[in-house]
Design an enzyme around this catalytic site. Structure first.
Site, PDB file in Angstrom:
ATOM      1  N   HIS A   1       0.873  -1.179   0.000  1.00 50.03           N
ATOM      2  CA  HIS A   1       0.000   0.000   0.000  1.00 50.03           C
ATOM      3  C   HIS A   1       0.915   1.236   0.000  1.00 50.03           C
ATOM      4  CE1 HIS A   1      -4.325   1.351   1.066  1.00 50.03           C
ATOM      5  NE2 HIS A   1      -3.645   2.455   0.823  1.00 50.03           N
TER       6      HIS A   1
ATOM      7  N   GLU B   1      -4.280  -0.109  -5.409  1.00 48.86           N
ATOM      8  CA  GLU B   1      -4.415   1.019  -6.329  1.00 48.86           C
ATOM      9  C   GLU B   1      -3.141   1.366  -7.098  1.00 48.86           C
ATOM     10  OE1 GLU B   1      -6.004   4.395  -4.248  1.00 48.86           O
ATOM     11  OE2 GLU B   1      -7.946   3.455  -3.935  1.00 48.86           O
TER      12      GLU B   1
ATOM     13  N   ASN C   1     -11.852  -0.243  -5.158  1.00 46.60           N
ATOM     14  CA  ASN C   1     -12.010   0.900  -4.263  1.00 46.60           C
ATOM     15  C   ASN C   1     -12.804   1.960  -5.007  1.00 46.60           C
ATOM     16  OD1 ASN C   1     -10.323  -0.478  -2.557  1.00 46.60           O
ATOM     17  ND2 ASN C   1      -8.606   0.943  -2.720  1.00 46.60           N
TER      18      ASN C   1
ATOM     19  N   TYR D   1     -14.678   5.759  -4.707  1.00 47.63           N
ATOM     20  CA  TYR D   1     -14.944   7.014  -3.990  1.00 47.63           C
ATOM     21  C   TYR D   1     -15.891   7.933  -4.753  1.00 47.63           C
ATOM     22  CZ  TYR D   1     -11.629   5.552  -0.516  1.00 47.63           C
ATOM     23  OH  TYR D   1     -11.025   4.839   0.498  1.00 47.63           O
TER      24      TYR D   1
HETATM   25  C1  FCB Z   1      -7.458   5.568  -1.319  1.00 47.57           C
HETATM   26  C2  FCB Z   1      -6.271   4.957  -0.599  1.00 47.57           C
HETATM   27  C3  FCB Z   1      -6.390   4.983   0.907  1.00 47.57           C
HETATM   28  C4  FCB Z   1      -6.999   6.279   1.399  1.00 47.57           C
HETATM   29  C5  FCB Z   1      -8.277   6.587   0.667  1.00 47.57           C
HETATM   30  C6  FCB Z   1      -8.977   7.828   1.138  1.00 47.57           C
HETATM   31  O1  FCB Z   1      -7.058   5.986  -2.586  1.00 47.57           O
HETATM   32  O2  FCB Z   1      -6.106   3.616  -0.999  1.00 47.57           O
HETATM   33  O3  FCB Z   1      -5.110   4.754   1.455  1.00 47.57           O
HETATM   34  O4  FCB Z   1      -6.073   7.295   1.308  1.00 47.57           O
HETATM   35  O5  FCB Z   1      -8.008   6.699  -0.707  1.00 47.57           O
END
Ligand code: FCB
Length: 437
Positions: A113, A158, A281, A283
């Protein structure tokens, strides 16, 4: 069993960066350089999880999650990135795994990570092809110790964000500004992933996944230049990292590079090794317009008309449904089961006079995203887990400690943990779940 969990990452929570033989990572170096992070903040102490992990495991037990996604710090296990194994580093994760299992929580470690050992950065970081094999060696060391108790492994977190922020734009460690010259860092991460899949399976890992950051891409208009730009962005953010893994081929990258001369015979076969799950992931969506001339074939037009988080990220729950059904439409039978390995939001989260934290907006965010995930499942997408980002407020990379994503508030002066309203909400929600489905 459907996995309901929380997620964290080593550099964001552990602290203890100089303890028990841990080597330096690129994030130690970067965060200590002037001007790189907000207020010059670093992960030196972070949430002090390295010492307070029993309390953090107890918080998860209280929450009632059945899984925990955390990351293992490569430089804690191999301080120089390769060679000598640091026994206390490996012991730390061994104890954590045992404590999680004792609490009925399945450990889901991520091997990378973003905290590359600084020693490997000095030989070129992810621009150096040799780092791929070293990553597989590291994976074998960790799995050799933990695979008897850890059923599910994630190789990378990511690779897009690490390439784009770390190597193209210089906003994250290692702070390089190569723009399209960063593409080899994508390929080498993917190759490292493929080699690590082999190493993990040889060491007895039962299930292996990769976590990608994915975004639905919306053209700013129906005009052809905007649609073309949106397609170019989709290639860079989504397809560059999903196509090789799921289809064994790169998308057309001619908008970014004249030749893929860093790809060698056999690499794509290695990268496309079958996976047990794809970690996603999510967002927010991304809105893209025709380029305005900075050299890239697109322009970020910004999503408008939705509420935003403290970070300014648009809150679009249905984007998760759109993303998941879009992946299924694009990859069909080649799409493995999906784990939502991160989803969450930053909010201001100021404690009230009585100490409570009423993060109603986070409750609403999680509730609506889980509902959107379920709509995708009803439309036929095979989703097997959902992990909230994050268990704790933590070191949010270049933003330092200002962006709070936790279900649990952390007072960074005292390290006091206080469950927010969202923690209590999620605990109640989990009581109502049948984890067999
Ligand atoms: C992602 C990351 C994680 C965190 C979130 C908000 O891109 O994987 O570590 O920072 O965003």
């Amino acid at each position: 069993m459907f996995l309901w969990g929380t997620a964290t990452a080593a550099y964001q929570i552990e602290g203890a960066t100089g303890e028990d033989g841990r080597g330096a990572s690129v994030w130690d170096t970067f965060s200590h350089e002037p001007g790189r992070t907000k207020g010059g903040q670093t992960g030196d102490v972070a949430c002090d999880h390295y010492h307070r992990w029993p309390e953090d495991v107890a918080l998860m037990a209280g929450l009632g999650v059945n899984a925990y996604r955390f990351s293992i710090a490569w430089p804690r296990v191999l301080p120089q990135g390769s060679g000598q194994v640091n026994a206390p580093g490996l012991d730390f994760y061994d104890r954590l795994v045992d404590a999680l299992l004792a609490a009925g929580i399945q450990p889901v470690p991520t091997l990378f990570h973003w905290d590359l050992p600084q020693a490997l950065e000095e030989r070129g970081g992810w621009l150096d092809r040799d780092v791929c094999a070293l990553f597989a060696d590291y994976a074998a060391v960790v799995a050799g110790r933990l695979a008897d108790r850890v059923p599910l492994w994630i190789t990378l977190n990511e690779p897009f964000v690490h390439m784009a922020y770390g190597y193209a734009m210089g906003l994250h460690a290692p702070g390089r500004t190569l723009m399209t010259g960063a593409l080899p860092a994508a390929h080498h991460q993917l190759l490292a992933h493929g080699l690590a899949v082999q190493a993990l399976r040889s060491a007895g890992a039962r299930q292996v996944a990769l976590t990608n950051n994915c975004t639905p891409v919306w053209p700013a208009s129906r005009e052809e230049p905007d649609v073309r730009a949106a397609d170019a962005y989709d290639v860079l953010h989504n397809r560059l990292f999903n196509d090789p893994v799921l289809r064994g081929e790169y998308p057309d990258l001619s908008a970014y590079t004249p030749a893929l001369d860093f790809v060698r015979d056999g690499d794509l076969k290695t990268i496309a090794a079958p996976l047990d799950a794809l970690g996603v992931n999510y967002y927010n969506p991304t809105r893209i317009a025709a380029p305005t001339g900075d050299g890239l074939p697109f322009d970020d037009a910004g999503v408008t008309g939705f509420p935003t988080t403290a970070f300014g990220w648009p809150v679009v729950p249905d984007g998760l449904r759109e993303l998941l059904t879009g992946l299924k439409a694009r990859y069909g039978a080649a799409l493995p089961p999906i784990l939502i390995t991160e989803n969450g939001c930053s909010q201001e989260d100021v404690p009230a006079a009585d100490g409570t934290i009423d993060d109603a907006a986070r409750v609403d965010f999680l509730d609506r995203h889980i509902a959107a995930m379920r709509r995708a499942m009803a439309e036929g997408v095979d989703v097997r887990g959902y992990f909230v980002w994050s268990l704790l407020d933590n070191f949010e990379w270049a933003e330092g400690y200002d962006q709070r994503f936790g279900l649990v508030h952390v007072d960074f002066e005292t390290q006091r943990r206080t469950p927010k309203r969202s923690y209590h909400w999620f605990a109640e929600f989990l009581k109502g779940q049948n984890t067999d489905t």
